[in-house]
Write a protein that holds these residues in place. Structure first.
Motif, short mmCIF file in Angstrom:
data_model
loop_
_atom_site.label_atom_id
_atom_site.label_comp_id
_atom_site.label_asym_id
_atom_site.label_seq_id
_atom_site.Cartn_x
_atom_site.Cartn_y
_atom_site.Cartn_z
N ILE A 56 0.98 -1.17 -0.15
CA ILE A 56 0.09 0.00 0.03
C ILE A 56 0.79 1.30 -0.02
O ILE A 56 1.85 1.20 0.91
CB ILE A 56 -1.00 0.15 1.30
CG1 ILE A 56 -1.64 -1.13 1.47
CG2 ILE A 56 -1.85 1.22 1.19
CD1 ILE A 56 -2.77 -1.59 0.42
N TRP A 58 1.29 5.64 -0.45
CA TRP A 58 0.60 7.15 -0.55
C TRP A 58 1.97 7.98 -1.23
O TRP A 58 3.06 8.05 -0.80
CB TRP A 58 0.55 7.90 0.77
CG TRP A 58 -0.06 9.01 0.78
CD1 TRP A 58 -0.99 9.60 0.55
CD2 TRP A 58 1.06 10.23 1.13
NE1 TRP A 58 -1.14 11.01 0.73
CE2 TRP A 58 0.30 11.44 1.08
CE3 TRP A 58 2.23 10.33 1.27
CZ2 TRP A 58 0.68 12.57 1.03
CZ3 TRP A 58 2.69 11.68 1.44
CH2 TRP A 58 1.89 12.87 1.39
N ARG A 79 -0.78 -0.80 -4.31
CA ARG A 79 -2.22 -0.17 -4.17
C ARG A 79 -2.07 1.17 -3.55
O ARG A 79 -1.70 1.44 -2.56
CB ARG A 79 -3.15 -0.99 -3.44
CG ARG A 79 -4.44 -0.65 -3.45
CD ARG A 79 -5.58 -1.50 -2.57
NE ARG A 79 -6.67 -1.24 -2.35
CZ ARG A 79 -7.58 -1.62 -1.58
NH1 ARG A 79 -7.00 -2.76 -0.80
NH2 ARG A 79 -8.66 -1.16 -1.48
N CYS A 81 -3.26 5.00 -2.11
CA CYS A 81 -4.25 5.73 -1.27
C CYS A 81 -4.85 6.75 -2.09
O CYS A 81 -4.33 7.21 -3.00
CB CYS A 81 -3.50 6.07 -0.23
SG CYS A 81 -3.22 5.15 1.31
N THR A 83 -7.39 4.21 -0.14
CA THR A 83 -7.98 2.58 -0.29
C THR A 83 -9.29 2.33 -0.09
O THR A 83 -9.97 1.32 -0.33
CB THR A 83 -6.97 1.90 0.28
OG1 THR A 83 -7.17 2.14 1.70
CG2 THR A 83 -5.48 1.97 0.19
N THR A 85 -10.11 1.95 3.04
CA THR A 85 -10.03 1.20 4.24
C THR A 85 -9.41 1.71 5.47
O THR A 85 -9.35 2.90 5.44
CB THR A 85 -8.84 0.03 3.66
OG1 THR A 85 -7.61 0.35 3.61
CG2 THR A 85 -9.28 -0.57 2.21
N ASP A 88 -6.37 4.04 5.62
CA ASP A 88 -6.16 5.62 5.08
C ASP A 88 -6.16 6.52 6.60
O ASP A 88 -5.09 7.38 6.41
CB ASP A 88 -7.50 5.92 4.41
CG ASP A 88 -7.53 5.27 2.96
OD1 ASP A 88 -6.35 4.85 2.60
OD2 ASP A 88 -8.85 5.28 2.39
#
Length: 254
Positions: A56, A58, A79, A81, A83, A85, A88
């Motif tokens: 994940i 950012w 992946r 942000c 997200t 979820t 964050d």
């Protein structure tokens, strides 16, 4: 809060509600063995079998203009942000803290270009040996998501004395009998430990040798639950992109 020249500790990082949502998400995450198809070079064979989630990230600016032709954001093994979820809010907390941590982590957009991390589950018998992070990283963070922890369960973060900073370069992929780390770390032979206290966030400056202590058998089914990652320097972002480009079939590269 506690801070020195090597690391900073922030307790109660998330609100109670966000912490509970984070733990609920953690329990419903699909984990994979950390080693995957090969032995990861930052673990030793004696480190047991930790488990990891997906990458994940950012970034403070759009990443598309940084990508070479033929590479799309969706093709990167990460992946981004937001997200949607419980991760964050944690990234929001980290961003709010960073302006007060420039001496430790450096400045956004100059020393580092983004943040990347993943969920880690360390069951009983697992650990991570002494190591220093890659040169293209400008520090690291660890957030502890386990809702309870007993001081006898191990899993501590150990950080070596500041005199060892930048003295433990990354070695070969597998450290079979390599004694360089012992020579470096025993010159002083002391440092700091940080327990995996629930809802605790730790930032660690670059170049500091550190390890994860082995989770004791007494932990039972409890795991050292964390979201851990790095502040990625410009060279690290370039490496991520080029590694992905190299993984693509030759006919798909431009």
């Amino acid at each position: 809060m506690f801070a020195n020249s090597q690391f900073a500790i922030y307790d109660d990082a998330l609100s109670s509600a966000d912490f509970q949502r984070f733990w609920t998400m953690f329990q419903n995450t699909e984990f994979q063995p950390a080693h995957g198809k090969r032995m990861r070079d930052y673990y030793r064979m004696s480190d047991g079998n930790p488990f990891v989630g997906e990458n994940i990230a950012w970034v403070p600016v759009p990443i598309e203009p940084m990508l070479p032709p033929g590479i799309t954001v969706d093709s990167l093994p990460v992946r981004f942000c937001p997200t949607g979820t419980a991760i964050d809010p944690l990234f929001d907390v980290i961003q709010r803290l960073l302006p007060s941590c420039t001496d430790l982590i450096g400045k956004k957009g100059n020393d580092w270009m983004g943040i990347v991390g993943k969920l880690y589950a360390y069951p009983a018998g697992s650990s991570m040996s002494w190591h220093t992070d890659d040169d293209e990283l400008d520090g690291s963070f660890i957030y502890y998501a386990n809702p309870v922890w007993d001081v006898q369960w191990g899993g501590e973060l150990f950080v070596s004395d500041e005199s060892t900073r930048n003295q433990l370069p990354r070695g070969p992929m597998h450290d079979f009998g390599n004694k360089h780390d012992t020579e470096v770390l025993l010159r002083k032979g002391f440092g700091h430990y940080i327990m995996p206290k629930p809802n605790r966030l730790v930032l660690v400056g670059p170049g500091n040798p550190h390890k994860v202590g082995k989770v004791a058998s007494g932990a039972g089914d409890h795991v050292r639950a964390s979201f851990s990652g790095f502040f990625v320097a410009p060279a690290g972002l370039e490496k991520l992109i080029m590694d992905e480009r190299a993984r693509r079939p030759r006919g798909e590269r431009q």
